[in-house]
Scaffold this active site. Structure first.
Site, short mmCIF file in Angstrom:
data_model
loop_
_atom_site.label_atom_id
_atom_site.label_comp_id
_atom_site.label_asym_id
_atom_site.label_seq_id
_atom_site.Cartn_x
_atom_site.Cartn_y
_atom_site.Cartn_z
N ASP A 81 0.85 -1.18 0.00
CA ASP A 81 0.00 0.00 0.00
C ASP A 81 0.90 1.24 0.00
O ASP A 81 1.58 1.52 0.99
CB ASP A 81 -0.93 0.00 1.22
N GLU A 125 -2.06 -1.33 -5.78
CA GLU A 125 -3.30 -0.67 -6.16
C GLU A 125 -3.10 0.14 -7.43
O GLU A 125 -2.01 0.61 -7.73
CB GLU A 125 -3.79 0.26 -5.04
N CYS A 159 -12.39 -4.82 6.42
CA CYS A 159 -11.69 -5.46 7.53
C CYS A 159 -10.92 -6.66 7.01
O CYS A 159 -11.48 -7.53 6.33
CB CYS A 159 -12.68 -5.89 8.61
N CYS A 171 -15.81 -7.56 14.39
CA CYS A 171 -14.92 -8.54 15.04
C CYS A 171 -13.98 -7.91 16.06
O CYS A 171 -13.26 -8.62 16.74
CB CYS A 171 -14.11 -9.29 13.98
N ASP A 223 -3.25 1.48 7.02
CA ASP A 223 -2.42 1.12 5.88
C ASP A 223 -2.03 -0.35 5.92
O ASP A 223 -1.99 -1.02 4.88
CB ASP A 223 -1.17 2.00 5.84
#
Length: 476
Positions: free
Chosen positions: A227, A322, A375, A397, A404
């Site tokens: 990322d 990405e 998540c 959860c 990040d």
């Protein structure tokens, strides 16, 4: 000009060396780069004049067959015309290499071709205007494709046509050994001036064992999600946060001081009289100081990205990044400077060819995949997540971790089942559709310098019903 296509098993990359020329050699370098600029500007004026003349004659109703003959802008046409007129327009042409003039003509042919392609709609992107003349204080560059182009056996000199033997600051051992062993062939050499320093870039066809990893490279894992960010240069799914050197931010104070000093000097333009004037020597020294700072910033940024991408391509077999819309992100004036300083698009560009070198696989996640909002544990998607929230807290959860790191884990999870399917250990789960694309051969996608992607990016497509976005991985 036809692009060079290397044979199978060969790739095209660049070797760049800083030169240490003498005063006489500096004059020779400037003479050849100036010849390239002169040929470009003169032929551009000629093509523009013919274009304007034909438009004027057509406005008076002159038939197409009676118009002034058109000046072709292909490289052979420009070269043929230049050879006919160079004795009169450039009587000093024999002092420079013919490759210097050919550099300017090739650049002009490419610029006019891009302009025509943009007008006809065959070139994507913003509409291009008519090429402009090159200035004397612009970027100096010349490309040599024939003649004595080689590295000296002493590992400290390079040989260039009409310029002779020029010393380098660093050793040329790596390239010289490859050439001597027959696993590399020098195709061309390009000399450029950057902030008062001269560099020579060799375009080399290299026989590379694709997929072979260095012996010192540790086996850190199979899949990693990366990322790219601003605060950190990149965050890996393993939890590692690569620090961002932020070279422009670090040099901002010195750069501002140098630019203010340059603004107080007497420059080449008088704003009160609105005319040109002779620039002072102090103005030129101040401009050189600014250019050196900018060059240092660029070098630090490039070095940090090269170290990171090389390590990723060597240590991991599958890398997921990405598809960032950087052009849209920089429209945010609060983040524009930091984003430009980090240059996140460089990650994908470098990994595009380095993964092919070391046998890794690169996947590109779709631009609209909510990697930060999802998540990584239970796959619950948050409806909103502001940029100010740096920690991801899942209400389902109870997971709590850096946003990040959470995004990087989601990227890595996208293609974990792809490797399992290739190995035959499992099948895609929950109705997902996966189409992995294998890496291309080493020789089929070359023909560019190492600063550009050599191997096509390996892409997978996956469809899911977990959110409204149906495309998670898209082919580029």
């Amino acid at each position: 000009m036809k692009r060079y296509e290397p044979p199978a098993g060969w790739t095209v990359q660049a070797y760049r060396f800083a030169l240490d020329p003498s005063d006489a050699q500096v004059l020779g370098l400037r003479r050849n780069t100036g010849a390239a600029r002169f040929a470009y500007n003169h032929m551009l004026r000629r093509v523009s004049a013919v274009k304007a003349q034909r438009a004027a004659e057509a406005s008076y109703g002159v038939a197409e067959a009676d118009l002034t003959p058109w000046q072709g802008w292909s490289l052979p046409d420009l070269r043929r015309t230049w050879n006919e007129i160079k004795q009169w327009v450039a009587p000093w042409w024999a002092e420079c290499s013919k490759e210097a003039f050919n550099t300017g003509l090739a650049n002009l042919s490419a610029a006019l071709g891009n302009w025509h392609a943009s007008r006809t709609g065959t070139r994507r992107g913003r509409r291009m205007g008519w090429p402009r003349a090159k200035k004397k204080n612009g970027r100096r560059s010349a490309r040599f494709t024939t003649g004595a182009i080689r590295v000296d056996p002493s590992y400290r000199h390079v040989m260039l046509p009409r310029l002779g033997r020029i010393r380098t600051y660093e050793s040329t051992r790596k390239l010289a050994r490859r050439v001597r062993a027959g696993t590399a062939t020098i195709l061309s050499a390009t000399v450029t001036e950057t902030a008062g320093r001269w560099f020579c870039s060799f375009q080399v066809a290299v026989q590379r064992a694709v997929g072979r990893r260095p012996a010192h490279a540790p086996k850190a894992g199979r899949v990693v999600g990366v990322d790219a960010g601003v605060k950190h240069l990149a965050v890996l799914s393993t939890g590692e946060m690569v620090p961002n050197p932020a070279p422009f931010k670090a040099a901002l104070r010195k750069l501002g001081k140098a630019q203010r000093r340059a603004a107080r000097r007497i420059g080449p333009y008088d704003p009160q009289a609105r005319r040109k004037r002779t620039a002072s020597n102090r103005w030129q020294r101040a401009q050189d100081a600014v250019a050196r700072l900018q060059a240092t910033v660029s070098a630090v940024r490039a070095d940090s990205w090269h170290q990171l991408t090389t390590r990723l391509a060597q240590q991991f077999t599958t890398i997921v990044v990405e598809d960032l819309h950087v052009a849209g992100m920089v429209r945010n004036r609060k983040l524009a400077r930091s984003l430009t300083d980090a240059a996140p698009a460089t990650l994908r560009r470098h990994l595009g060819y380095k993964t092919g070198w070391y046998g890794s696989t690169l996947y590109v996640a779709d631009r609209w995949y909510p990697s930060s909002k999802t998540c990584s544990a239970c796959k619950t998607v948050k409806p909103k997540l502001s940029l100010a929230e740096r920690m991801f807290h899942c209400t389902t959860c109870g997971l709590s971790l850096d946003r990040d790191v959470n995004a990087a884990r989601n990227l890595a999870a996208l293609v974990r089942h792809v490797d399992l399917e290739l190995l035959g250990d499992a099948k895609p789960g929950r109705g997902a559709y996966v189409r992995p694309v294998r890496p291309a051969s080493a020789g089929g996608a070359a023909g560019r310098e190492a600063s550009r992607p050599v191997h096509p990016v390996n892409v997978a497509r996956q469809r899911t019903t977990a959110n409204r976005e149906s495309r998670l991985l898209t082919e580029r």
